[in-house]
Design an enzyme around this catalytic site. Sequence first.
Site, PDB file in Angstrom:
ATOM      1  N   GLY A   1      -2.817  12.095   5.215  1.00 57.98           N
ATOM      2  CA  GLY A   1      -1.751  11.177   4.836  1.00 57.98           C
ATOM      3  C   GLY A   1      -0.377  11.595   5.297  1.00 57.98           C
ATOM      4  O   GLY A   1      -0.070  12.788   5.419  1.00 57.98           O
TER       5      GLY A   1
ATOM      6  N   HIS B   1       0.827  -1.211   0.000  1.00 56.40           N
ATOM      7  CA  HIS B   1       0.000   0.000   0.000  1.00 56.40           C
ATOM      8  C   HIS B   1       0.858   1.256   0.000  1.00 56.40           C
ATOM      9  O   HIS B   1       1.292   1.733   1.041  1.00 56.40           O
ATOM     10  CB  HIS B   1      -0.911  -0.011   1.230  1.00 56.40           C
ATOM     11  CG  HIS B   1      -2.012   0.998   1.204  1.00 56.40           C
ATOM     12  ND1 HIS B   1      -3.247   0.749   1.743  1.00 56.40           N
ATOM     13  CD2 HIS B   1      -2.076   2.267   0.718  1.00 56.40           C
ATOM     14  CE1 HIS B   1      -4.018   1.810   1.587  1.00 56.40           C
ATOM     15  NE2 HIS B   1      -3.320   2.746   0.974  1.00 56.40           N
TER      16      HIS B   1
ATOM     17  N   ASP C   1       0.983   2.612   3.806  1.00 55.60           N
ATOM     18  CA  ASP C   1       0.102   3.684   3.326  1.00 55.60           C
ATOM     19  C   ASP C   1       0.906   4.965   3.109  1.00 55.60           C
ATOM     20  O   ASP C   1       0.465   6.075   3.457  1.00 55.60           O
ATOM     21  CB  ASP C   1      -1.071   3.923   4.281  1.00 55.60           C
ATOM     22  CG  ASP C   1      -2.179   4.782   3.667  1.00 55.60           C
ATOM     23  OD1 ASP C   1      -2.131   5.036   2.440  1.00 55.60           O
ATOM     24  OD2 ASP C   1      -3.089   5.212   4.402  1.00 55.60           O
TER      25      ASP C   1
ATOM     26  N   LEU D   1       2.165   6.761  -5.184  1.00 52.76           N
ATOM     27  CA  LEU D   1       3.295   7.325  -5.915  1.00 52.76           C
ATOM     28  C   LEU D   1       2.963   8.652  -6.593  1.00 52.76           C
ATOM     29  O   LEU D   1       3.872   9.317  -7.101  1.00 52.76           O
ATOM     30  CB  LEU D   1       3.822   6.315  -6.940  1.00 52.76           C
ATOM     31  CG  LEU D   1       4.378   5.014  -6.342  1.00 52.76           C
ATOM     32  CD1 LEU D   1       4.903   4.100  -7.444  1.00 52.76           C
ATOM     33  CD2 LEU D   1       5.470   5.297  -5.321  1.00 52.76           C
TER      34      LEU D   1
END
Length: 439
Positions: A333, A69, A314, A72
Amino acid sequence: MTNSSKSTTILIKNAQINSGGNQLQPQELLIQAGKITAMATEIPIPANFSGQIFDAEHHLVSPGLVDLHVHLRDPGQTYKETIATGSQAAARGGFTYIGAMPNLTPAPDTPAQLAVMNQRNQTEGVVHIGQYATLTTDRRGDQLVDFAGLAATGVLAFSNDGSGIQTADTMYRAMLAAKAVNKPVAAHVEDDSLRHGGVLNAGAKARELGLPGLLEVVQTAQLARDLVLAQATGVHYHVCHVATAAELTLIRQAKAAGVQVTCEVSPHHLLLADQDIPGDDANYKMNPPLRTESDRQAMVAGLLDGTIDCIATDHAPHSQAEKEQGFRQAPFGIVGSETAFALLYTKFVQTGIFTLAQLLNWLSQRPAALFQLNQVGRLVVGGPADLALFDLDHTAPIMVQTFASKGQNSPFIGWPVAGHTVATMVAGQFVYQRQEVQR
């Protein structure tokens, strides 16, 4: 991959492998034509040896790590990351295989677009990259993609990661289609109707900071629905980044009932809880959010009892300017490729909570097995020379200045950790080597 295809013979001397639990034993490896051709306690140097000798200085040699996970950002948001920088970050973290999520512009939602991504991943990446395709066109709405065509083109799995599938019928049909081509559905579970603008866990910290909270039912309501659908369809249903004890209860029950469900946990949900958020610092903003301390402890217990199958980072790079906007405006994130092993080794193996063997399994062999990645995540004679070396003895702080990723958005900057990566090798070629020994 961009690493040279030239045949190189390398003899790795003075390494150690994990032989179970926390036990280490001396090991040397001979690598020829991209494969491991010998492993032994000691491999004598032949008189006519003309290859490279690499002194591992008694560091741990492990299978190349496997991360199911990562994000990119390429194409679409290359100011945050590219295939090149993201794969270099993975290599710097000891990962030799990564699964790239499809929240891209354009999204890999057709066989033609997937073929483009597979080719770019191969030529621009320095590690092996498996490409996810979307479940629905452009990762939106209810129009399913061409599952058979995408499977034939070489897809890793199907996911709308970053968004939950809002309609039960859409998920049901997607599961049937994925089952027909024997590919997993990797689900980001999130019911948008329950979000109410939340930006962190609904609880004391949200109230303290005066910010809107995200209830755990945002995840669990959709997860419960999906588990019922997974049982009905027989698909391999993989739950991304679990974060709450309630999710684990549902998954544990589904596994007991024979549902083919697997799941992953991210390092930050093992290491941090919402109570650790120091203020309006969006380097602590991720989705799902950091939950309670009891949820964090449940994640640790879930790994140990087998409810959680593996660890996945992640890795989600964003620009510094975006993260400086604070919790309300910044994107969700954090980056994780370069810090995962060292953080987990330091906080869990050195403290006796996990064994080194367990950690390596959750970061290599187990994720490879989940998605049927043959010869990935293992050190075996005759297998590919995909491996990592880690310095378990010396502690140094995590420094953003050394990151290969374009993203610097991490709450772990400055944390002192052992287990820094010394070198990473893919198909017998070094794709990362630490420039200076950290003391």
